[in-house]
Write a protein that holds these residues in place. Structure first.
Motif, PDB file in Angstrom:
ATOM      1  N   THR A   1       8.044 -12.556 -23.441  1.00  0.00           N
ATOM      2  CA  THR A   1       8.827 -13.794 -23.338  1.00  0.00           C
ATOM      3  C   THR A   1       9.015 -14.443 -24.703  1.00  0.00           C
ATOM      4  O   THR A   1      10.133 -14.816 -25.078  1.00  0.00           O
ATOM      5  N   VAL A   2       7.917 -14.550 -25.438  1.00  0.00           N
ATOM      6  CA  VAL A   2       7.970 -15.233 -26.729  1.00  0.00           C
ATOM      7  C   VAL A   2       8.904 -14.497 -27.688  1.00  0.00           C
ATOM      8  O   VAL A   2       9.759 -15.112 -28.340  1.00  0.00           O
ATOM      9  N   LEU A   3       8.779 -13.174 -27.750  1.00  0.00           N
ATOM     10  CA  LEU A   3       9.595 -12.432 -28.718  1.00  0.00           C
ATOM     11  C   LEU A   3      11.079 -12.539 -28.384  1.00  0.00           C
ATOM     12  O   LEU A   3      11.902 -12.731 -29.272  1.00  0.00           O
ATOM     13  N   VAL A   4      11.414 -12.447 -27.102  1.00  0.00           N
ATOM     14  CA  VAL A   4      12.834 -12.518 -26.708  1.00  0.00           C
ATOM     15  C   VAL A   4      13.392 -13.907 -27.016  1.00  0.00           C
ATOM     16  O   VAL A   4      14.442 -14.048 -27.654  1.00  0.00           O
ATOM     17  N   ILE A   5      12.668 -14.930 -26.591  1.00  0.00           N
ATOM     18  CA  ILE A   5      13.187 -16.302 -26.772  1.00  0.00           C
ATOM     19  C   ILE A   5      13.235 -16.689 -28.253  1.00  0.00           C
ATOM     20  O   ILE A   5      14.218 -17.251 -28.728  1.00  0.00           O
ATOM     21  N   PHE A   6      12.199 -16.363 -28.990  1.00  0.00           N
ATOM     22  CA  PHE A   6      12.175 -16.731 -30.408  1.00  0.00           C
ATOM     23  C   PHE A   6      13.278 -16.009 -31.184  1.00  0.00           C
ATOM     24  O   PHE A   6      13.911 -16.579 -32.075  1.00  0.00           O
ATOM     25  N   ALA A   7      13.516 -14.722 -30.843  1.00  0.00           N
ATOM     26  CA  ALA A   7      14.589 -13.973 -31.524  1.00  0.00           C
ATOM     27  C   ALA A   7      15.919 -14.646 -31.226  1.00  0.00           C
ATOM     28  O   ALA A   7      16.742 -14.870 -32.142  1.00  0.00           O
ATOM     29  N   GLY A   8      16.136 -15.012 -29.968  1.00  0.00           N
ATOM     30  CA  GLY A   8      17.383 -15.668 -29.573  1.00  0.00           C
ATOM     31  C   GLY A   8      17.573 -16.978 -30.303  1.00  0.00           C
ATOM     32  O   GLY A   8      18.636 -17.232 -30.894  1.00  0.00           O
ATOM     33  N   ILE A   9      16.543 -17.817 -30.309  1.00  0.00           N
ATOM     34  CA  ILE A   9      16.678 -19.148 -30.941  1.00  0.00           C
ATOM     35  C   ILE A   9      16.913 -19.026 -32.450  1.00  0.00           C
ATOM     36  O   ILE A   9      17.733 -19.740 -33.024  1.00  0.00           O
ATOM     37  N   SER A  10      16.221 -18.089 -33.088  1.00  0.00           N
ATOM     38  CA  SER A  10      16.394 -17.986 -34.548  1.00  0.00           C
ATOM     39  C   SER A  10      17.800 -17.493 -34.895  1.00  0.00           C
ATOM     40  O   SER A  10      18.397 -17.945 -35.874  1.00  0.00           O
ATOM     41  N   LEU A  11      18.347 -16.580 -34.086  1.00  0.00           N
ATOM     42  CA  LEU A  11      19.710 -16.106 -34.357  1.00  0.00           C
ATOM     43  C   LEU A  11      20.735 -17.217 -34.086  1.00  0.00           C
ATOM     44  O   LEU A  11      21.667 -17.403 -34.869  1.00  0.00           O
ATOM     45  N   VAL A  12      20.509 -17.963 -33.011  1.00  0.00           N
ATOM     46  CA  VAL A  12      21.426 -19.064 -32.691  1.00  0.00           C
ATOM     47  C   VAL A  12      21.366 -20.134 -33.790  1.00  0.00           C
ATOM     48  O   VAL A  12      22.389 -20.687 -34.191  1.00  0.00           O
TER      49      VAL A  12
END
Lengths: 141, 486
Positions: free
Chosen positions: B253-264
């Motif tokens: 969960t953390v890796l998916v969400i953090f990757a998404g937020i940093s790219l956004v």
């Protein structure tokens, strides 16, 4: 109706002691036994296994007294001291694990904001108990 | 019953003690454990993004990704350690079993530093988010730092009094947290994400090698809270199964969400904007950059409120975590008994709560005078946490060598065999990476170096004096005759 194992949560109140006596009478009929449990609630700022001496002493005293009551009533009793974060889930969990037939809880007359209140523990136990529950309400004239 | 009964001389009444003084009621399952863990780790993105962007600039998503790999290694190490030793203490406990009391204390003391800095950083980033409602919270360094100190004092007070907190708060916070973050990622990808822009912002703002490495170290702050699950192992039913399950769920969960937020975030603003205007409230920056006015107007106050609440819960979790850790260290005679003293009325470890809150406040003080304090807090956190993580990896490896017979319900795969002992590659790589980055922090960051060293040396002096006062050797507590210890 037969109750072979009755769980009586105790907290040192008179209602709790009267509930133990009532549980003894019910258990005697079916040659059952009583489990009396005292739950020490441990604050989240402490590890669950933290030994809080004052609480343990108080609990031991209450359980000793409950043992004496059962002895007087000629009833088989097992006492247990539990440490948990919340009292209500601990009672339900104990009932599940020990496969009890009945939870018998003594309650005192409490008021909250001027109204009679059952508190937080009783409603949780009534909702989640895996067995029958009897509430013993202490007479408050 | 005879009323005139008296015991005869020599009569002894034996009242056998209850076989065990008390039994622990373990009621937590995977959802509760995951909630508590994610409530902590998930909240760190609200400040980690900005703190990483301060040094890693365009490479922020890459740096978070690399730190994510370290996070996987560390989480796996914790999974094996916690399943093997389900007790409060985390890395301190692993180190005590894997090496000795002195190393266990060192790991625990380093962990305490990271907990304290987590309290400071979380409290420091609440006011900027609340700046939406009252601008001075974001614009005035004095007001925001004073508010942060006020928050720590408020939490210290309620924790000393011991207000009842139910697991519902954790579960609720985790649900709100994940919902907010997923919504932001989905909305961000639909209305903001532009791969060409992100690529150019990464390439055009690539940091120096020094800053890249420092960025990776700082990115470890994004994974604050991994200890929480380990600390809660003793409250979990079948911890040997459920803790690893919850840890793996959290990693994904953390890796998916953090990757998404940093790219956004890099689609929403330039790395310079991220590192300056929105350094302390980067997620608010994303909400403010959404081009559709209706969504933006809804999201801005919502993010302000949610981030503020989630960070408040995270600050509180840090305070609870450190007091539990101090108690756990105290029960193994690693820190003076005063830190484990329980208030007679409130039944809380008031001395450790007050003491560590005061240290957190002291760490906040430089923020009155300089904005650079934020970055310094980040590097100080990295100093403590990387040291604790390195000890965790080393302890798991040591236990594989010294106590191969210990039951390991969750045993790491991918092992290398040396002299008949199996050493997990993930722990070896984790140890090398965390210790290397820690050494780099030590060399390149004077603030963390000196504050961190002062903290550690103070700890060792306290440990030495305490063990000497108690007439105990530094490395182990001698067993009493007949005592069986794990």
């Amino acid at each position: 109706m037969q109750f072979n194992k009755i769980l009586v949560p105790v907290s040192g109140t008179q209602a709790g002691e009267e509930a133990v006596k009532l549980a003894c009478q019910l258990a005697r009929k079916s040659k059952g036994k009583i489990l009396a449990a005292y739950v020490i609630t441990v604050k989240r700022s402490l590890p669950l296994d933290a030994e809080i001496e004052s609480e343990s002493k108080k609990a031991e005293g209450i359980l000793d007294r409950v043992e004496r009551i059962a002895e007087e009533e000629d009833c088989e009793i097992e006492t247990d001291l539990l440490q948990a974060r919340d009292t209500a889930p601990a009672i339900v969990d104990e009932a599940v694990e020990r496969e009890v037939d009945l939870i018998l809880i003594g309650i005192t007359y409490k008021r909250r904001f001027g109204q009679f209140s059952l508190g937080n523990i009783i409603p949780y136990v009534l909702k989640n108990a895996p067995c029958r529950v009897i509430l013993y309400h202490q007479y408050a004239p | 019953m005879q009323s005139n009964w008296r015991p005869k001389p020599g009569d002894v009444t034996l009242r056998p003690r209850r076989i065990k003084r008390f039994r622990l009621r373990r009621v937590l399952g995977v959802p509760a454990l995951f909630s508590a863990g994610y409530g902590n780790v998930g909240s760190s993105i609200y400040y980690a993004l900005g703190i990483v962007a301060l040094v890693a600039l365009g490479a922020t998503p890459i740096v978070l990704g690399i730190a994510g790999i370290l996070f996987i290694f560390t989480a796996l190490t914790y999974a094996e350690g916690t399943a093997m030793l389900p007790e409060a203490g985390g890395s301190a406990s692993f180190a005590r079993h894997g090496f000795n009391d002195a190393i266990g204390f060192t790991a625990g003391w380093a962990l305490m530093l990271s907990y304290i800095v987590t309290i400071s950083i979380s409290a420091f980033t609440i006011p900027p988010y609340l700046g939406y409602f009252w601008a001075p919270f974001k614009e005035s360094l004095f007001v925001s730092t004073a508010a942060s100190i006020g928050i720590v004092i408020f939490l210290m007070t309620i924790n000393v009094i011991g207000i009842k907190e139910t697991s519902f708060i954790n579960v609720g916070a985790a649900i709100v947290d994940i919902t907010t973050q997923v919504s932001l990622v989905v909305i961000g990808f639909i209305v903001l994400f532009n791969p060409v822009v992100v690529f150019h912002r990464i390439v055009d703002n690539w940091p120096t090698v020094d800053n890249l490495v420092l960025g990776i170290a700082l990115a470890s702050i994004a994974y604050t809270g991994i200890e929480t699950m380990s600390q809660m192992a003793e409250e979990t039913k079948q911890p040997e199964k459920k803790v690893p399950q919850a840890l793996i769920m959290m990693i994904v969960t953390v890796l998916v969400i953090f990757a998404g937020i940093s790219l956004v975030s890099l689609s929403a603003m330039t790395p310079q904007e991220l590192a300056s205007d929105w350094a302390r409230d980067p997620v608010a920056g994303i909400a403010a950059s959404i081009p559709i006015a209706l969504i933006r107007d809804v999201l801005k106050p919502l993010i302000a409120l949610l981030a503020g609440t989630i960070l408040l819960i995270a600050t509180n979790a840090g305070l609870i975590g450190i007091s539990r850790l101090a108690f756990s260290l105290g029960s193994h005679k690693l820190v003076p008994a005063a830190l484990s003293r329980v208030h007679p009325r409130f039944k809380t470890p008031y001395i450790s709560i007050i003491l560590f809150s005061l240290v957190a406040i002291i760490i906040l003080f430089p923020a009155f005078f300089t904005t650079a304090a934020f970055e310094k807090m980040g590097t100080l956190y990295a100093f403590g946490s990387l040291l604790a993580f390195a000890f965790s990896h080393a302890s798991i490896l040591s236990l594989r060598v010294r106590k191969p017979e210990l039951a390991r319900p969750f045993k790491l795969g991918w092992n290398i065999k040396i002299k008949g002992r199996e050493l997990p590659i993930s722990a070896v790589l984790g140890l090398i990476a965390t210790s290397t980055i820690w050494i780099i922090i030590l060399i390149t960051q004077p603030y963390s170096r000196w504050v961190g060293i002062i903290w550690m040396v103070t700890g060792w002096i306290i440990y030495y004096l305490y063990r000497r006062k108690e007439h105990l050797p530094l490395t182990h507590i001698p067993r009493k005759p007949g005592e069986v210890r794990q």
